[in-house]
Design an enzyme around this catalytic site. Structure first.
Site, short mmCIF file in Angstrom:
data_model
loop_
_atom_site.label_atom_id
_atom_site.label_comp_id
_atom_site.label_asym_id
_atom_site.label_seq_id
_atom_site.Cartn_x
_atom_site.Cartn_y
_atom_site.Cartn_z
N ARG A 111 0.84 -1.20 0.00
CA ARG A 111 0.00 0.00 0.00
C ARG A 111 0.87 1.25 0.00
NH1 ARG A 111 -4.80 -1.75 4.31
NH2 ARG A 111 -5.30 -3.72 3.25
N ARG A 115 2.30 0.88 10.38
CA ARG A 115 1.81 1.27 9.05
C ARG A 115 2.96 1.22 8.06
NH1 ARG A 115 -3.01 3.75 7.93
NH2 ARG A 115 -3.30 4.30 10.12
N GLU A 137 -6.51 -0.83 15.78
CA GLU A 137 -7.11 -1.77 14.84
C GLU A 137 -6.11 -2.85 14.43
OE1 GLU A 137 -8.27 -2.07 10.17
OE2 GLU A 137 -8.25 -0.06 11.06
N SER A 165 -10.24 -5.86 10.33
CA SER A 165 -11.47 -5.22 9.88
C SER A 165 -12.23 -6.26 9.07
CB SER A 165 -11.13 -4.00 9.02
OG SER A 165 -12.26 -3.21 8.78
N ARG A 211 0.95 -6.18 12.69
CA ARG A 211 0.30 -5.55 13.84
C ARG A 211 0.17 -6.54 15.00
NH1 ARG A 211 -3.85 -0.75 12.12
NH2 ARG A 211 -2.51 0.17 10.52
#
Length: 426
Positions: free
Chosen positions: A261, A276, A348, A351, A390
């Site tokens: 990403r 991230r 988070e 999801s 994560r």
């Protein structure tokens, strides 16, 4: 993608659902474009019908010896043949215009999704696990991990910001987490392991909703392929342009893949540490099912992700996202947020979304309902089971020791080759 027929029949309901997303009414514009498209299609059909009719009449006129009528009809057919390409292009342009408008509109939220502007309006559903207590001040992973093999400097030297080089026990713990997750999803939760492509065509990203709206968030190659931002893209597109004869049971797929990403919209967010990254690994869960099975399948997928956190002993909370924080393609989304003692916050880690028919319409993915002649669009669901990086961060922070070491969770010991603790290297 939205069904223009639904919008024609329910323009006020469509605009009301968009309003929950914070969007202005769009039904009138869509219906105007639809009217242009339908008018163009009607003109084309009338011209084609007249060409076919005139062609038949030529033969009849010739059979009667009426050369004058036959020649007039031939001239008319010739003119129509000249006009038809322009009418066809007008029709294609009208189709594209309507499709482009529809493709830019997010999915409509389910009725039970709370209205809200952003993450502050999300609704906590439940919590699991006691937050660990320390007899020292817990530190963030970015402060602990470098001495254990999480090398931010080398990653940045090789590739730039938001890349990390893992070494030794840290690399092995990362791999152990990924293998544990994959084994749990395939062995306990009914997901079929897949190894999908990491490079996909633009049509695949369009199918799952990343294109055209979020092109800048993704990496594109020089031969017009795209690196996947998540295995959701590859797995969900496995049923594109298909009619599934038997969907009596959901099709559940999982894959452990690198994800890529650009984080174009995340400037300044989580620039420190491993949360991230431009490149990361994730165990993705995807389900393809019938509409009537979607609610239960959503709960199953959430529980599948929760089970990983519980097995690792990581405290978390489950949150129902509000309309303003929900992703583009989702009708309903649950986030799982893991407790990070160093940050003193829940973050988070998964999801899980039900997308309804939204992606299926873009992919033209259908099934044949039992006892019915007409096909129906499948429902698609996707979620993280879990994001490996994560989860590594969460293990480091929750299992940290006063001396800077990190204990290995019991369920990962079979994957660690006898290593029970990551210890700082001087």
């Amino acid at each position: 993608m939205h069904d223009i027929r639904f919008i024609r029949e329910n323009p006020q309901a469509f605009d009301a659902a968009l309003a929950k997303r914070g969007l202005e009414p769009l039904a009138a514009d869509l219906l105007a474009a639809d009217e242009v498209r339908r008018a163009a299609a009607t003109r084309l059909q009338e011209a084609q019908n007249r060409r076919n009719e005139a062609s038949k009449l030529i033969g009849q006129a010739m059979a009667k010896g009426d050369k004058e009528t036959a020649e007039a009809l031939k001239a008319e057919v010739s003119d129509l043949k000249d006009v038809l390409p322009a009418l066809e292009e007008t029709g294609r342009a009208a189709d594209r215009q309507l499709d482009d408008l529809l493709a830019a509109i997010p999915n409509l939220p389910a009725d039970d999704v709370p209205e809200g502007a952003d993450e502050n309006d999300n609704v906590e559903v439940s919590r699991w696990g006691a937050q660990p207590q320390f007899d020292f001040t817990p530190r963030e992973h970015a402060d602990i991990a470098p001495a254990l093999g999480m090398d931010f400097e080398t990653g940045a030297m090789i590739s730039g910001a938001r890349f990390t080089f893992l070494r030794g026990g840290m690399a092995r713990l990362h791999r152990a987490l990924a293998q544990f997750m994959l084994d749990k999803q395939t062995g306990e939760n009914g997901y079929l392991e897949c190894a999908p492509p990491l490079l996909v065509r633009g049509e695949s990203l369009y199918g799952t909703g990343q294109l055209p709206k979020f092109a800048e968030d993704n990496f594109r190659t020089t031969d017009d392929r795209w690196l996947i931002p998540t295995a959701e893209v590859s797995l969900t597109n496995a049923v594109r342009e298909q009619i599934i004869d038997d969907l009596s049971q959901p099709i559940r797929m999982t894959a452990l893949t690198p994800c890529f990403r650009s984080e174009a919209g995340a400037a300044g967010k989580d620039t420190r540490g491993f949360i991230r990254q431009h490149q990361f690994e994730k165990v993705e869960l995807v389900s393809i099912c019938r509409e009537g099975d979607a609610a239960n399948e959503h709960e199953h997928m959430v529980k599948s992700a929760e089970g990983v956190l519980e097995a690792l002993g990581l405290p978390y909370r489950k949150v129902l996202l509000c309309t303003g924080d929900m992703g583009f393609g989702a009708r309903r989304t649950y986030d799982l947020e893991v407790w990070l003692p160093g940050q003193g916050a829940y973050r988070e880690i998964s999801s899980v979304s039900w997308c309804g028919e939204f992606q299926a319409r873009r992919m033209n993915a259908r099934y044949r309902p039992e006892g019915k002649k007409k096909t129906a669009f499948v429902h698609t669901l996707n979620g993280s089971g879990l994001a490996v990086g994560r989860t590594l961060v969460a293990v480091i922070e929750n299992y940290q020791q006063a001396d800077g070491s990190v204990a290995v969770p019991d369920v990962l010991l079979p994957y660690m080759g006898g290593v029970t603790k990551l210890e700082p290297v001087a």
